[in-house]
Design a protein around this motif. Structure first.
Motif, PDB file in Angstrom:
ATOM      1  N   VAL A   4      35.815  49.369  39.050  1.00  0.00           N
ATOM      2  CA  VAL A   4      35.833  50.549  39.902  1.00  0.00           C
ATOM      3  C   VAL A   4      37.289  50.908  40.223  1.00  0.00           C
ATOM      4  N   GLU A   6      40.475  52.015  42.192  1.00  0.00           N
ATOM      5  CA  GLU A   6      40.859  51.917  43.586  1.00  0.00           C
ATOM      6  C   GLU A   6      40.938  53.321  44.178  1.00  0.00           C
ATOM      7  N   LEU A   7      40.796  53.391  45.483  1.00  0.00           N
ATOM      8  CA  LEU A   7      40.732  54.686  46.147  1.00  0.00           C
ATOM      9  C   LEU A   7      42.030  55.485  45.982  1.00  0.00           C
ATOM     10  N   GLN A  10      41.937  57.031  42.676  1.00  0.00           N
ATOM     11  CA  GLN A  10      41.012  58.157  42.648  1.00  0.00           C
ATOM     12  C   GLN A  10      41.655  59.396  43.267  1.00  0.00           C
ATOM     13  N   SER A  32      30.925  52.170  49.596  1.00  0.00           N
ATOM     14  CA  SER A  32      30.012  51.283  48.872  1.00  0.00           C
ATOM     15  C   SER A  32      29.221  50.402  49.828  1.00  0.00           C
ATOM     16  N   ASP A  33      29.821  50.070  50.969  1.00  0.00           N
ATOM     17  CA  ASP A  33      29.182  49.208  51.961  1.00  0.00           C
ATOM     18  C   ASP A  33      29.038  49.997  53.262  1.00  0.00           C
ATOM     19  N   ASP A  80      42.362  49.976  50.053  1.00  0.00           N
ATOM     20  CA  ASP A  80      42.389  49.157  48.844  1.00  0.00           C
ATOM     21  C   ASP A  80      42.849  47.736  49.165  1.00  0.00           C
ATOM     22  N   ARG A  83      40.208  45.723  50.454  1.00  0.00           N
ATOM     23  CA  ARG A  83      39.085  45.616  49.516  1.00  0.00           C
ATOM     24  C   ARG A  83      37.858  46.405  49.995  1.00  0.00           C
ATOM     25  N   ALA A  85      35.733  49.472  49.207  1.00  0.00           N
ATOM     26  CA  ALA A  85      35.506  50.322  48.039  1.00  0.00           C
ATOM     27  C   ALA A  85      34.670  51.545  48.384  1.00  0.00           C
ATOM     28  N   GLY A  86      34.766  52.528  47.503  1.00  0.00           N
ATOM     29  CA  GLY A  86      33.993  53.745  47.678  1.00  0.00           C
ATOM     30  C   GLY A  86      34.318  54.746  46.586  1.00  0.00           C
ATOM     31  N   THR A  87      33.753  55.929  46.719  1.00  0.00           N
ATOM     32  CA  THR A  87      33.958  56.980  45.727  1.00  0.00           C
ATOM     33  C   THR A  87      34.464  58.235  46.417  1.00  0.00           C
TER      34      THR A  87
END
Length: 217
Positions: A4, A6-7, A10, A32-33, A80, A83, A85-87
């Protein structure tokens, strides 16, 4: 399985895909969480984000008011490092305007016009600002915070009070300054005075109260 991104990476990819003369961008971060939403909101506080569930929205401005692209990248790099995570998703972007839009006055100018149409002895106002898009609600709420804006009904609008000399509501100059902030970020809408009172002289209270939909405003 591909790793994935890293933000921060992105965000760089989003910026690289924007027009050369872009001026601002509105972005959504889906985590993600879901359990990390509150923590992420704290870490992104400098970006003045809005949050709904696992989605966090924020605004970046290339120049003028708003977090800069560099500030966004630094904030995402902190996520990041933790740790988290996301989109990231680009919701909308605007390009720099060479000339102002034809036929649309600024919100601050509309406010001046509304005040000019009032009786000379006006004292209290109940106003509504309807935005052109729901995309601007979160950012608009932040920029209008000194007015204590409230949502009413289903349209993308805020209502607030204005007091001329004393009592409930923001002053007319404060309303103008907040509207100028929206103009500075090219957030468009329509300002309306819904109710007006003249020459009120409260005794033993801070000012008059209106009831709308059974609630005091």
């Amino acid at each position: 399985m591909l790793p994935v991104m890293e933000l921060a990476d992105q965000w760089q990819a989003i910026v690289a895909g924007l027009p050369e003369d872009w001026s601002d961008a509105r972005v959504s971060l889906t985590l993600s969480d879901a359990g990390e939403a509150e923590r992420v909101g704290v870490l992104l506080a400098p970006l003045m984000p809005g949050r709904r569930g696992t989605r966090i929205r924020f605004f970046a401005a290339r120049r003028g008011a708003g977090p800069s692209p560099g500030a966004v990248e630094r904030a995402l790099s902190r996520l990041d490092e933790e740790r988290l995570a996301g989109t990231l998703e680009l919701l909308a972007s605007d390009e720099s305007a060479v000339t102002p839009p034809v036929g649309r006055t600024t919100l601050a100018a509309s406010w001046n016009t509304a005040l000019d149409s009032l009786p000379d002895d006006w004292s209290d106002l109940y106003c509504e600002l309807e935005l052109v898009s729901t995309d601007y609600l979160e950012r608009g709420a932040l920029l209008l915070a000194p007015l204590n804006p409230a949502r009413f009904g289903g349209k993308p609008a805020f209502r607030f009070r204005c007091a001329r000399l004393f009592g409930y509501g923001a002053s007319a100059p404060m309303v103008r300054r907040c509207l100028e902030r929206l103009d500075g970020e090219r957030i468009a809408g329509e300002i309306r005075v819904l109710r007006v009172l003249s020459d009120t002289r409260p005794i033993g209270t801070q000012g008059p109260v209106w009831y709308v939909g059974g609630k005091a405003v």
